[in-house]
Design an enzyme around this catalytic site. Sequence first.
Site, PDB file in Angstrom:
ATOM      1  N   LYS A 138       0.808  -1.196   0.000  1.00 58.19           N
ATOM      2  CA  LYS A 138       0.000   0.000   0.000  1.00 58.19           C
ATOM      3  C   LYS A 138       0.857   1.268   0.000  1.00 58.19           C
ATOM      4  CE  LYS A 138      -3.115  -2.488   3.046  1.00 58.19           C
ATOM      5  NZ  LYS A 138      -3.657  -2.532   4.434  1.00 58.19           N
ATOM      6  N   GLY A 139       2.096   1.143   0.434  1.00 58.24           N
ATOM      7  CA  GLY A 139       2.914   2.305   0.763  1.00 58.24           C
ATOM      8  C   GLY A 139       3.072   3.341  -0.328  1.00 58.24           C
ATOM      9  N   ASP A 184       7.617   3.012  -2.356  1.00 55.77           N
ATOM     10  CA  ASP A 184       7.710   4.001  -1.285  1.00 55.77           C
ATOM     11  C   ASP A 184       9.133   4.095  -0.738  1.00 55.77           C
ATOM     12  OD1 ASP A 184       7.605   1.444  -0.116  1.00 55.77           O
ATOM     13  OD2 ASP A 184       6.098   1.978   1.384  1.00 55.77           O
ATOM     14  N   ASP A 221      14.530  -0.576   1.451  1.00 55.90           N
ATOM     15  CA  ASP A 221      15.268  -0.796   2.693  1.00 55.90           C
ATOM     16  C   ASP A 221      16.400  -1.781   2.390  1.00 55.90           C
ATOM     17  OD1 ASP A 221      16.094  -1.094   5.283  1.00 55.90           O
ATOM     18  OD2 ASP A 221      14.283  -2.027   6.020  1.00 55.90           O
ATOM     19  N   PHE A 237      13.429   4.254  11.283  1.00 51.68           N
ATOM     20  CA  PHE A 237      12.146   3.845  10.721  1.00 51.68           C
ATOM     21  C   PHE A 237      11.301   5.104  10.543  1.00 51.68           C
ATOM     22  CE2 PHE A 237       7.883   1.997  10.632  1.00 51.68           C
ATOM     23  CZ  PHE A 237       8.093   0.888   9.837  1.00 51.68           C
ATOM     24  N   VAL A 238      10.634   5.212   9.401  1.00 51.23           N
ATOM     25  CA  VAL A 238       9.856   6.417   9.108  1.00 51.23           C
ATOM     26  C   VAL A 238       8.407   6.079   8.780  1.00 51.23           C
ATOM     27  CG1 VAL A 238      11.827   7.791   8.329  1.00 51.23           C
ATOM     28  CG2 VAL A 238      10.579   6.379   6.672  1.00 51.23           C
TER      29      VAL A 238
HETATM   30  P1  IMP Z   1      12.911  -4.180   1.707  1.00 50.37           P
HETATM   31  O1  IMP Z   1      12.482  -5.456   1.036  1.00 50.37           O
HETATM   32  O2  IMP Z   1      13.758  -4.448   2.918  1.00 50.37           O
HETATM   33  O3  IMP Z   1      13.565  -3.208   0.766  1.00 50.37           O
HETATM   34  O4  IMP Z   1      11.579  -3.537   2.314  1.00 50.37           O
HETATM   35  C1  IMP Z   1      10.841  -2.605   1.625  1.00 50.37           C
HETATM   36  C2  IMP Z   1       9.440  -2.490   2.186  1.00 50.37           C
HETATM   37  O5  IMP Z   1       9.441  -2.513   3.621  1.00 50.37           O
HETATM   38  C3  IMP Z   1       8.854  -1.136   1.786  1.00 50.37           C
HETATM   39  O6  IMP Z   1       8.153  -1.207   0.559  1.00 50.37           O
HETATM   40  C4  IMP Z   1       7.957  -0.807   2.956  1.00 50.37           C
HETATM   41  O7  IMP Z   1       6.674  -1.357   2.751  1.00 50.37           O
HETATM   42  C5  IMP Z   1       8.596  -1.497   4.158  1.00 50.37           C
HETATM   43  N1  IMP Z   1       9.427  -0.538   4.915  1.00 50.37           N
HETATM   44  C6  IMP Z   1      10.774  -0.507   4.978  1.00 50.37           C
HETATM   45  N2  IMP Z   1      11.211   0.491   5.761  1.00 50.37           N
HETATM   46  C7  IMP Z   1      10.106   1.132   6.201  1.00 50.37           C
HETATM   47  C8  IMP Z   1       9.908   2.285   7.059  1.00 50.37           C
HETATM   48  O8  IMP Z   1      10.839   2.946   7.566  1.00 50.37           O
HETATM   49  N3  IMP Z   1       8.609   2.640   7.299  1.00 50.37           N
HETATM   50  C9  IMP Z   1       7.547   1.970   6.771  1.00 50.37           C
HETATM   51  N4  IMP Z   1       7.687   0.897   5.956  1.00 50.37           N
HETATM   52  C10 IMP Z   1       8.952   0.474   5.671  1.00 50.37           C
HETATM   53 MG    MG Z   2       4.776  -1.654   4.178  1.00 47.43          MG
END
Ligand code: IMP
Ligand code: MG
Length: 178
Positions: free
Chosen positions: A46-47, A103, A106, A155-156
């Site tokens: 959803k982000g 969005d 990470d 974390f945001v």
């Molecule tokens: P990744 O697979 O570790 O890159 O995670 C990415 C997903 O984790 C993003 O699309 C977000 O949905 C969630 N996410 C990662 N960091 C944050 C944060 O700081 N706040 C909220 N959602 C996050």
């Molecule tokens: Mg998320």
Amino acid sequence: MTDGADPRIGEVIVSTEALQARIAELGAEITADYAAQAPLLVGVLKGAFVFMADLSRAIDLPVEFDFMAVSSYGNATRSSGVVRIVKDLDLDLSNRHVLIVEDIIDSGLTLGYLRKNLLARNPASVEVCALLVREGLQVKDPDLRYVGFHIPPDFVVGYGLDADERFRNLPYVASYKG
Ligand code: IMP
Ligand code: MG
């Protein structure tokens, strides 16, 4: 109590003004790069929904939209890279110029899975536009064509990003002390 006054909301990381200014730049860049063939914007739910709404209106091309929802196994604040498609795309990607709208990157694991999955559907191209990239944590070079902001490790929440489904409607990005 308004969301912004919640004691768990910390300092503003990206202000409303900074978001809007950067999104105007990204929109202009995308408009120039895709002038020959408008992209299909693929939002990751959803982000990305708030960013996608603003970004698309900064692109002066006949774009089309589709959405995908994924859920990554693992705990709430850390993704494992094992991704499940919760809602798949409606449109056929054959010969389309796909622009994934995310969005935040990470670890980059979710994006790595998504890119591979979409590339298997025979698109003309797949590029990524990420609003936020967390500094220093990507497992490997995530190859991001468009990036809004690099942010520190906190974390945001806000501007689409949630903590337990809350705070997506904050009009700025703020740190969160859960
Ligand atoms: P990744 O697979 O570790 O890159 O995670 C990415 C997903 O984790 C993003 O699309 C977000 O949905 C969630 N996410 C990662 N960091 C944050 C944060 O700081 N706040 C909220 N959602 C996050
Ligand atoms: Mg998320």
